[in-house]
Design an enzyme around this catalytic site. Structure first.
Site, PDB file in Angstrom:
ATOM      1  N   HIS A 128       0.859  -1.184   0.000  1.00  0.00           N
ATOM      2  CA  HIS A 128       0.000   0.000   0.000  1.00  0.00           C
ATOM      3  C   HIS A 128       0.894   1.233   0.000  1.00  0.00           C
ATOM      4  O   HIS A 128       1.991   1.222   0.564  1.00  0.00           O
ATOM      5  CB  HIS A 128      -0.881  -0.037   1.256  1.00  0.00           C
ATOM      6  CG  HIS A 128      -1.975   0.969   1.289  1.00  0.00           C
ATOM      7  ND1 HIS A 128      -1.751   2.305   1.574  1.00  0.00           N
ATOM      8  CD2 HIS A 128      -3.320   0.846   1.114  1.00  0.00           C
ATOM      9  CE1 HIS A 128      -2.905   2.955   1.563  1.00  0.00           C
ATOM     10  NE2 HIS A 128      -3.866   2.096   1.275  1.00  0.00           N
ATOM     11  N   ASP A 205       2.775  -4.194   8.222  1.00  0.00           N
ATOM     12  CA  ASP A 205       1.522  -3.474   7.979  1.00  0.00           C
ATOM     13  C   ASP A 205       0.386  -4.483   8.128  1.00  0.00           C
ATOM     14  O   ASP A 205       0.173  -5.334   7.267  1.00  0.00           O
ATOM     15  CB  ASP A 205       1.539  -2.867   6.578  1.00  0.00           C
ATOM     16  CG  ASP A 205       0.199  -2.263   6.163  1.00  0.00           C
ATOM     17  OD1 ASP A 205      -0.741  -2.262   6.985  1.00  0.00           O
ATOM     18  OD2 ASP A 205       0.094  -1.811   5.006  1.00  0.00           O
ATOM     19  N   LYS A 231     -10.815  -0.024   9.914  1.00  0.00           N
ATOM     20  CA  LYS A 231     -10.996  -1.265   9.173  1.00  0.00           C
ATOM     21  C   LYS A 231     -11.398  -2.423  10.082  1.00  0.00           C
ATOM     22  O   LYS A 231     -11.718  -3.506   9.593  1.00  0.00           O
ATOM     23  CB  LYS A 231      -9.712  -1.625   8.421  1.00  0.00           C
ATOM     24  CG  LYS A 231      -9.304  -0.618   7.352  1.00  0.00           C
ATOM     25  CD  LYS A 231      -8.050  -1.071   6.626  1.00  0.00           C
ATOM     26  CE  LYS A 231      -7.468   0.019   5.751  1.00  0.00           C
ATOM     27  NZ  LYS A 231      -8.342   0.392   4.627  1.00  0.00           N
ATOM     28  N   CYS A 373      -4.686   2.169  -3.891  1.00  0.00           N
ATOM     29  CA  CYS A 373      -3.429   2.657  -3.291  1.00  0.00           C
ATOM     30  C   CYS A 373      -2.289   1.666  -3.501  1.00  0.00           C
ATOM     31  O   CYS A 373      -1.395   1.539  -2.658  1.00  0.00           O
ATOM     32  CB  CYS A 373      -3.600   2.963  -1.800  1.00  0.00           C
ATOM     33  SG  CYS A 373      -4.693   4.358  -1.468  1.00  0.00           S
TER      34      CYS A 373
END
Length: 418
Positions: A128, A205, A231, A373
Site C-alpha cells: 500500500h 503493515d 478497518k 493505493c
C-alpha cells in the site's frame, strides 16, 4: 426428531450494524467494500456518544471527575489493544491518527535517525502507498536504497527471492501482512526470522489482517506493527503502532508539543515516558475509547470464528466469480490449508471497472474500483485499475448471490451496447 443447524455468523451479528439495514437506490444495501473501511457496530456508535454526552474532557491534564473518567477510558483502550495483539507491555502501544501516521512515526523517529547511505530497505511490490511513500522519502533523505520483493507465478510474495535480497546492508524489512489487492497473506513469521538472522528490523503493515486474523506480535516477533481502527469496526481517525519497548525507548519523539513532555524550559525540553512521548497534543480521545469497544466486540465474537466464516464466504465468492468468462481475478485462489484475505480483485475485459461499479451501485451493491493505493502493483499486473469485492463477517451468502446476479446483468448490458 428435529435437527437444528447453527446459524451462520452473519445472522447472529447483522442486527448490531444499523447502517446495513437501509436501501441504496431502491435496493437493499449490499456492502462489499470492507477492505476500504468496515461498518461500525452499535456498541461502537454508543461508546462515541457516551463519551461526548457524559465524559467529554481532556485526558491526563485534570483531576476533576470528567477528566479522570476520560483518562481511565482512554488508557483502558490502550490495555485492550495491547491484549488484542498480545504485546508484552501496554507501553508498547502508541495511538496514532491512522496506520499511515504510524508508519511515518517509525520512518522519521527511527529511519531518519538510523539509516545511512548504502543501507538497504527491503519492501515488496504489493505494498500500500502508506508503506511505500514514507520509505521513499526516507531513502531520499538518508541515501538508503530500496529493494523490492517481486511476485511468484501465483501472484504471491516471493519468499525465495526475498531471502536472496537480504544482505549485511539490510537494515529494515517492511512488508504488508495481507495484501489489499492480491488477497495473499504473507508469511510474516518466516520473514521476521530471516531478517533477524542478519540483524535487520521488521515492520508489519497489519491493516488488512488485524480485522480478520488473531495477531500475536510476540509470536511474530516483529519490531513494529501498524493497524488502522476504521478497518476493524472502530471509528476513523484512530490507529495504533506496536513497537518493542526497547526500540520505542531509543527512538526520539516524532512530533513536539503538549502532552509528550516531562519538563519544558525556554531553550530545551525533556520528554515524557512511553507511550506519551509519541502522542503529542490532545489525542483522538473518543476514537481511541471507541476503538477499545471495537476490540471488545471482535474479541467477544472470536477472531477464529470470524476467520473461519470468512473462509467459507471467500470460497463461495470465488466459485461464483470464476464462472463468469469475462472476469479475471488477481492473486492466489483459495486453497486448502492456505490462509487468504476475504476479498477478490478482478477486471472485466474491455469493460472499464468504473462503469461496472457505477451500475452495480444502482443495484444497491457497493464495491471498490481504482488502484486501491497500489499503483506500482497495478503497473506490474499490466492494468490501470481493478474492481474489488471485499467481505467481512457480517456479509452473507445471499449478498454474494445478489452481487453476482447484478454483475452478470451489468456485463450483459455493456456487451449489448458495445
Amino acid at each position: 426428531m428435529t435437527f437444528t443447524q447453527p446459524k451462520p455468523l452473519a445472522a447472529l451479528v447483522r442486527d448490531d450494524f444499523p447502517i446495513l439495514h437501509q436501501e441504496a437506490h431502491g435496493h437493499p444495501l449490499v456492502y462489499l467494500d470492507n477492505a476500504a473501511t468496515s461498518q461500525k457496530p452499535r456498541v461502537v456508535l454508543e461508546t462515541l456518544q457516551h463519551y461526548y454526552q457524559r465524559d467529554n474532557a481532556n485526558v491526563h491534564r485534570g483531576v476533576h471527575l470528567l477528566s479522570c473518567r476520560a483518562t481511565e477510558a482512554y488508557e483502558g483502550a490502550r490495555d485492550k489493544v495491547a491484549g488484542f495483539v498480545n504485546a508484552r507491555s501496554r507501553n508498547e502501544i502508541v495511538f496514532t491518527r491512522n496506520a499511515s501516521e504510524a508508519v511515518n512515526l517509525v520512518a522519521y523517529a527511527w529511519g531518519f535517525n538510523t539509516l545511512k547511505p548504502g543501507d538497504e530497505i527491503i519492501t515488496s511490490v504489493m505494498e500500500h502507498h502508506s508503506n511505500l511513500v514514507p520509505w521513499q522519502m526516507i531513502a531520499q533523505k538518508t541515501g538508503a536504497v530500496l529493494k523490492f520483493v517481486e511476485l511468484t507465478d501465483t501472484e504471491e510474495f516471493n519468499f525465495e527471492q526475498f531471502k536472496s535480497l537480504l544482505s549485511s546492508q539490510t537494515k529494515l524489512v517492511t512488508v504488508v501482512h495481507g495484501s489489499n489487492t492480491l488477497g495473499c497473506i504473507n508469511p510474516v513469521e518466516d520473514i521476521v526470522q530471516e531478517a533477524h538472522k542478519i540483524g535487520a528490523k521488521v515492520l508489519i503493515d497489519a491493516c488488512q489482517s488485524a480485522p480478520h486474523l488473531k495477531l500475536d506480535v510476540q509470536a511474530i516477533d516483529c519490531d513494529w506493527l501498524v493497524a488502522s481502527g476504521h478497518k476493524m469496526c472502530g471509528p476513523t481517525g484512530i490507529g495504533f503502532l506496536y513497537g518493542k519497548l526497547e526500540l520505542l525507548e531509543a527512538m526520539p519523539p516524532f512530533l513536539g508539543g503538549g502532552e509528550m513532555i516531562a519538563e519544558v524550559f525556554l531553550d530545551r525540553a525533556t520528554y515524557a515516558e512511553l507511550p506519551h512521548k509519541f502522542e503529542a497534543g490532545t489525542p483522538a480521545i473518543a476514537e481511541a475509547i471507541a476503538l477499545g469497544a471495537a476490540v471488545d466486540y471482535l474479541t467477544g465474537i472470536g477472531l477464529d470464528k470470524i476467520h473461519a466464516y470468512e473462509l467459507e464466504l471467500t470460497d463461495y465468492l470465488f466459485e461464483q466469480l470464476l464462472q463468469i468468462p469475462e472476469v479475471r481475478i488477481y492473486g492466489p485462489k483459495p486453497r486448502k490449508n492456505k490462509i487468504r484475505a476475504s476479498l477478490a480483485t478482478f477486471t472485466t475485459g474491455e469493460i472499464h471497472v468504473n462503469d461496472i461499479s457505477s451500475l452495480l451501485d444502482q443495484s444497491g451493491v457497493a464495491i471498490r474500483t481504482g488502484h486501491h493505493c497500489t499503483q506500482p502493483l497495478h503497473r506490474i499486473l499490466g492494468i490501470n485499475s481493478s474492481a474489488r469485492a471485499s467481505l467481512y463477517f457480517y456479509n452473507t451468502f445471499a449478498e454474494i448471490d445478489r452481487f453476482i446476479v447484478a454483475l452478470k446483468e451489468t456485463l450483459a448490458f455493456f456487451k449489448s451496447i458495445l
